[in-house]
Design an enzyme around this catalytic site. Structure first.
Site: not given
Length: 428
Positions: A25, A27, A31, A140
């Site tokens: 993943g 962003g 990481k 979220d």
């Protein structure tokens, strides 16, 4: 099916405690890697956060508050943080590894049987009821943030946008955040809202997605989608049972005052079918000054044993009101941000910036401002997303994108920062 992760002898070693594997993943400032314990081979997910990039954002105070003060929990449906470590340049969060991946991917295979969807819904609401009972709203919720372990147990993750009790103003939250297809209409209204009721709306969208294989509100035009949300414009597939339709209808109520709460859902006969309440523990032994006021994170490979810490303390990869899925077709040279400043204030600031930087400035109809030099034209357009929330787009005209990105953009961006709620581009 669980993904196999093979670590060889050349795999990076983290402080002699974990072997780091492949990237799973990524962003804007972090990481996530697959990892295994050197001691017993236990699998973990390690989130690696760049301190320099973190310092350049407004995240640090929130991270310090979450890590230092947040109640440490142990709930079977919430991703747990096993250990926090840091070097001079990086922060490492060693987390529970959910090998089953995102629930989102399972939804994309098609509709679930109602019994399967209800089982996941049981676990989601159990976790959220626990959160809300302790004054915490997630804010979220979406199937991307609901993970599955190797046994298929649901794990709520990504609490980076979560709200704590001290963030309330007159008992309400103020910050607009979330992902459009799952976000309650009051969250982006510019007024205060109840975080638990906003989470309940998201649960309605998630239950619909589990049963249908797609979200109830989805449109490439953000303004059209929010209009559908406010007007409750969606259609149930024919296979939805009447009880499931009633639950979703009462959760996707645009009026938070009449919207069903999570507690009310949990009392329904439909929900309680095959429901097995989960057990969890909670402790309050995390001192507020655990990391110190000046140095909130350990350095030089030191670690803090936080085996009871949960996902509330995990620093999210999210960068605010995530509209990337809506605007993927837009060129990356366009810079976009959301703001609650009125159009007049936005235009005044753009005119001020342009004048100070030596542009010829021209205000046009429809919320458009034109900035021009002899070699470059920049257009700034203001669009209303919902009442009191605006999307501002800054883009170069013609073929001047490289020069705009490399030379002109940073000065314009610095002048706009005071208006920004959240940027909508990666890498700006």
């Amino acid at each position: 099916m669980e993904t196999r992760h093979v670590l060889d002898a050349g795999t990076p070693n983290l402080f002699g405690k974990y072997k780091l594997g492949r990237l799973i993943g990524q962003g804007s400032f972090a990481k996530v890697y697959y990892a295994k314990s050197v001691v017993d081979g236990t699998a973990f997910a390690v989130k690696v956060i760049d301190k320099k990039k973190l310092d350049e954002t407004t995240m640090v105070p929130r991270v310090v508050r979450e890590v230092s003060v947040m109640h440490r929990t142990n709930h079977p449906n919430i991703i747990r943080l096993h250990e926090l470590m840091a070097s001079k340049t990086k922060i490492y969060l060693v987390m529970e590894f959910a090998s089953g991946g995102e629930l989102f991917k399972l939804c994309r295979r098609g509709p679930m049987k109602e019994s399967a969807a209800r089982r996941y819904f049981h676990q989601l609401l159990s976790a959220l009821h626990f959160c809300h009972s302790n004054g915490i709203a997630h804010r979220d919720l979406k199937t991307h943030n609901l993970l599955l372990d190797r046994d298929g147990t649901l794990k709520v993750s990504d609490f980076g946008l979560s709200a704590l009790p001290e963030q309330l103003k007159d008992g309400l939250l103020q910050t607009a955040c979330g992902t459009p297809g799952y976000t309650a209409p009051e969250v982006v209204s510019g007024r205060g809202y109840d975080g638990a009721k906003a989470d309940a709306w998201s649960c309605g969208a998630i239950l619909f997605e589990l049963l249908a294989g797609y979200v109830p509100f989805n449109d490439t035009n953000l303004l059209v989608m929010f209009s559908k949300i406010r007007k409750r414009q969606y259609e149930f597939p024919s296979w939805f049972s009447p009880p499931a339709r009633r639950v979703i209808s009462r959760l996707l109520d645009p009026n938070p005052a009449t919207r069903m709460t999570i507690e009310e859902v949990m009392r329904l006969q439909w929900f309680r079918k095959s429901y097995r309440p989960t057990n969890h523990n909670m402790s309050y032994d995390c001192p507020a000054d655990q990391f110190g006021a000046q140095n909130p994170f350990p350095e030089d490979g030191k670690s803090v044993d936080l085996t009871a810490m949960n996902a509330f303390d995990i620093i999210s990869l999210s960068s605010g009101f995530d509209l990337s899925g809506i605007f993927e077709a837009w060129k990356k040279t366009k810079k976009r941000f959301t703001t609650v400043a009125p159009p007049e204030r936005i235009s005044e600031q753009v005119v001020k910036i342009g004048t100070e930087l030596g542009y010829r400035v021209e205000k046009r109809k429809g919320g458009l401002v034109r900035l021009a030099t002899t070699t470059l034209v920049v257009l700034v357009e203001i669009q209303e997303v919902v009442p009191s929330l605006y999307l501002v787009e800054v883009k170069p005209a013609g073929g001047a994108a490289p020069e705009f990105n490399e030379i002109y953009w940073q000065d314009i961006k610095e002048g706009l920062e005071e208006l920004v709620v959240a940027w909508q581009n990666d890498g700006i």
